[in-house]
Design a protein around this motif. Structure first.
Motif, PDB file in Angstrom:
ATOM      1  N   ALA A   1      57.012  51.265  44.738  1.00  0.00           N
ATOM      2  CA  ALA A   1      56.023  51.356  45.817  1.00  0.00           C
ATOM      3  C   ALA A   1      56.541  50.703  47.099  1.00  0.00           C
ATOM      4  N   GLY A   2      57.760  50.163  47.041  1.00  0.00           N
ATOM      5  CA  GLY A   2      58.385  49.621  48.240  1.00  0.00           C
ATOM      6  C   GLY A   2      58.353  48.109  48.365  1.00  0.00           C
ATOM      7  N   PHE A   3      57.945  47.413  47.330  1.00  0.00           N
ATOM      8  CA  PHE A   3      57.920  45.958  47.376  1.00  0.00           C
ATOM      9  C   PHE A   3      59.233  45.427  46.814  1.00  0.00           C
ATOM     10  N   ALA A   4      59.823  44.483  47.519  1.00  0.00           N
ATOM     11  CA  ALA A   4      61.136  43.956  47.130  1.00  0.00           C
ATOM     12  C   ALA A   4      60.987  42.747  46.209  1.00  0.00           C
ATOM     13  N   GLY A   5      62.022  42.506  45.423  1.00  0.00           N
ATOM     14  CA  GLY A   5      62.210  41.337  44.561  1.00  0.00           C
ATOM     15  C   GLY A   5      61.012  40.499  44.229  1.00  0.00           C
TER      16      GLY A   5
ATOM     17  N   SER B   1      35.389  41.534  29.722  1.00  0.00           N
ATOM     18  CA  SER B   1      34.475  42.618  29.379  1.00  0.00           C
ATOM     19  C   SER B   1      33.700  42.243  28.121  1.00  0.00           C
ATOM     20  N   ALA B   2      32.378  42.362  28.214  1.00  0.00           N
ATOM     21  CA  ALA B   2      31.520  42.012  27.089  1.00  0.00           C
ATOM     22  C   ALA B   2      31.467  43.137  26.059  1.00  0.00           C
ATOM     23  N   GLY B   3      31.792  44.327  26.475  1.00  0.00           N
ATOM     24  CA  GLY B   3      31.773  45.483  25.586  1.00  0.00           C
ATOM     25  C   GLY B   3      32.956  46.370  25.904  1.00  0.00           C
ATOM     26  N   ALA B   4      32.925  47.565  25.378  1.00  0.00           N
ATOM     27  CA  ALA B   4      34.002  48.507  25.640  1.00  0.00           C
ATOM     28  C   ALA B   4      34.113  48.745  27.149  1.00  0.00           C
ATOM     29  N   PRO B   5      35.322  48.974  27.644  1.00  0.00           N
ATOM     30  CA  PRO B   5      35.502  49.231  29.074  1.00  0.00           C
ATOM     31  C   PRO B   5      34.577  50.353  29.554  1.00  0.00           C
ATOM     32  N   ASP B   6      34.061  50.187  30.754  1.00  0.00           N
ATOM     33  CA  ASP B   6      33.121  51.166  31.297  1.00  0.00           C
ATOM     34  C   ASP B   6      33.526  51.556  32.714  1.00  0.00           C
ATOM     35  N   GLU B   7      32.684  52.353  33.366  1.00  0.00           N
ATOM     36  CA  GLU B   7      32.987  52.836  34.725  1.00  0.00           C
ATOM     37  C   GLU B   7      33.078  51.690  35.730  1.00  0.00           C
ATOM     38  N   ARG B   8      32.249  50.677  35.563  1.00  0.00           N
ATOM     39  CA  ARG B   8      32.277  49.534  36.483  1.00  0.00           C
ATOM     40  C   ARG B   8      33.629  48.838  36.413  1.00  0.00           C
ATOM     41  N   LEU B   9      34.138  48.667  35.210  1.00  0.00           N
ATOM     42  CA  LEU B   9      35.445  48.037  35.032  1.00  0.00           C
ATOM     43  C   LEU B   9      36.545  48.914  35.630  1.00  0.00           C
ATOM     44  N   ALA B  10      36.433  50.218  35.468  1.00  0.00           N
ATOM     45  CA  ALA B  10      37.415  51.145  36.046  1.00  0.00           C
ATOM     46  C   ALA B  10      37.392  51.052  37.575  1.00  0.00           C
ATOM     47  N   ALA B  11      36.209  50.925  38.153  1.00  0.00           N
ATOM     48  CA  ALA B  11      36.101  50.798  39.614  1.00  0.00           C
ATOM     49  C   ALA B  11      36.729  49.487  40.079  1.00  0.00           C
ATOM     50  N   GLN B  12      36.512  48.410  39.331  1.00  0.00           N
ATOM     51  CA  GLN B  12      37.127  47.129  39.681  1.00  0.00           C
ATOM     52  C   GLN B  12      38.644  47.217  39.582  1.00  0.00           C
ATOM     53  N   ARG B  13      39.134  47.883  38.556  1.00  0.00           N
ATOM     54  CA  ARG B  13      40.573  48.057  38.387  1.00  0.00           C
ATOM     55  C   ARG B  13      41.141  48.820  39.584  1.00  0.00           C
ATOM     56  N   ASP B  14      40.468  49.882  39.995  1.00  0.00           N
ATOM     57  CA  ASP B  14      40.945  50.667  41.132  1.00  0.00           C
ATOM     58  C   ASP B  14      40.939  49.849  42.425  1.00  0.00           C
ATOM     59  N   ARG B  15      39.909  49.074  42.648  1.00  0.00           N
ATOM     60  CA  ARG B  15      39.833  48.225  43.846  1.00  0.00           C
ATOM     61  C   ARG B  15      40.930  47.163  43.808  1.00  0.00           C
ATOM     62  N   PHE B  16      41.170  46.615  42.634  1.00  0.00           N
ATOM     63  CA  PHE B  16      42.229  45.623  42.469  1.00  0.00           C
ATOM     64  C   PHE B  16      43.590  46.228  42.832  1.00  0.00           C
ATOM     65  N   LEU B  17      43.850  47.430  42.367  1.00  0.00           N
ATOM     66  CA  LEU B  17      45.135  48.087  42.691  1.00  0.00           C
ATOM     67  C   LEU B  17      45.230  48.354  44.195  1.00  0.00           C
ATOM     68  N   ASP B  18      44.112  48.734  44.811  1.00  0.00           N
ATOM     69  CA  ASP B  18      44.127  48.923  46.275  1.00  0.00           C
ATOM     70  C   ASP B  18      44.566  47.643  46.972  1.00  0.00           C
ATOM     71  N   LEU B  19      44.052  46.501  46.507  1.00  0.00           N
ATOM     72  CA  LEU B  19      44.403  45.216  47.120  1.00  0.00           C
ATOM     73  C   LEU B  19      45.881  44.893  46.930  1.00  0.00           C
ATOM     74  N   LEU B  20      46.397  45.102  45.735  1.00  0.00           N
ATOM     75  CA  LEU B  20      47.783  44.721  45.470  1.00  0.00           C
ATOM     76  C   LEU B  20      48.799  45.685  46.072  1.00  0.00           C
ATOM     77  N   LEU B  21      48.373  46.892  46.348  1.00  0.00           N
ATOM     78  CA  LEU B  21      49.306  47.853  46.942  1.00  0.00           C
ATOM     79  C   LEU B  21      49.209  47.867  48.464  1.00  0.00           C
ATOM     80  N   ALA B  22      48.266  47.110  49.032  1.00  0.00           N
ATOM     81  CA  ALA B  22      48.125  47.035  50.481  1.00  0.00           C
ATOM     82  C   ALA B  22      49.283  46.254  51.082  1.00  0.00           C
ATOM     83  N   ARG B  23      49.632  46.608  52.257  1.00  0.00           N
ATOM     84  CA  ARG B  23      50.730  45.918  52.972  1.00  0.00           C
ATOM     85  C   ARG B  23      50.200  45.046  54.067  1.00  0.00           C
TER      86      ARG B  23
END
Length: 182
Positions: free
Chosen positions: A135-139, A160-182
């Motif tokens: 993704a272009g991040f160095a070392g 997670s208190a139970g099986a993964p759900d849509e809310r957890l998937a949305a949090q995962r996606d938002r988390f990836l947005d944060l870590l892939l931001a420059r």
């Protein structure tokens, strides 16, 4: 149920179920026999003792985990963000999320299990690091983001208190947005 001869794989699956549902303290021979509807003799046909059974359980889990994640290296042509989302989803796969948590808990008290979990984690971490590099991040930046992503994935698993759900998937996606931001 008890009339069918049980295979070593049946015993392993019963152990997974007990671990996932109740944790390592519940993994006792009587519990396994009750779950399978068989006598202790059936157990000793396949395993010399509980230590050998637990070792077989750890080995089988490591093989299952590696098999379930073996396609990570085939994702190198997939865009990094999608690759990372796929890898995080694998950790939270409903088929394994309880077992993954149970194995990590067991690893806290058993050095052999800890070594198995750690070895598998290093392979996953390398794949996550490569996605950030692609993704272009160095070392150091790729390393830091990979470690944060991996740690967050484990955190999402334990929070997670139970099986993964849509809310957890949305949090995962938002988390990836944060870590892939420059």
């Amino acid at each position: 149920m008890g009339s069918r001869k049980r295979s070593a794989e049946d015993w392993i699956q019963a152990g997974y179920a007990i671990l996932a549902d109740e944790g390592i303290k519940a993994l006792k021979l009587d519990r396994l026999c009750a779950r399978l509807g068989v006598t202790k003799g059936s157990f000793y046909w396949h395993f010399t003792d509980m230590a050998a059974y637990r070792a077989a359980l750890v080995t089988a889990w490591a093989e299952l985990r590696d098999r379930d994640r073996s396609y990570f290296h085939d994702l190198n042509d997939v865009p990094p963000r999608k690759r990372l989302a796929t890898m995080m989803s694998a950790l939270l796969d409903p088929r394994q999320w309880n077992l993954e948590r149970a194995m990590r808990e067991w690893a806290r008290t058993d050095p052999v299990v800890a070594e198995s979990v750690h070895a598998a984690d290093l392979r996953v971490l390398a794949a996550v690091r490569q996605a950030f590099t692609d993704a272009g991040f160095a070392g150091g930046d790729a390393e830091l983001r990979a470690n944060a992503t991996f740690a967050a994935g484990i955190g999402f698993l334990h929070l997670s208190a139970g099986a993964p759900d849509e809310r957890l998937a949305a949090q995962r996606d938002r988390f990836l947005d944060l870590l892939l931001a420059r």
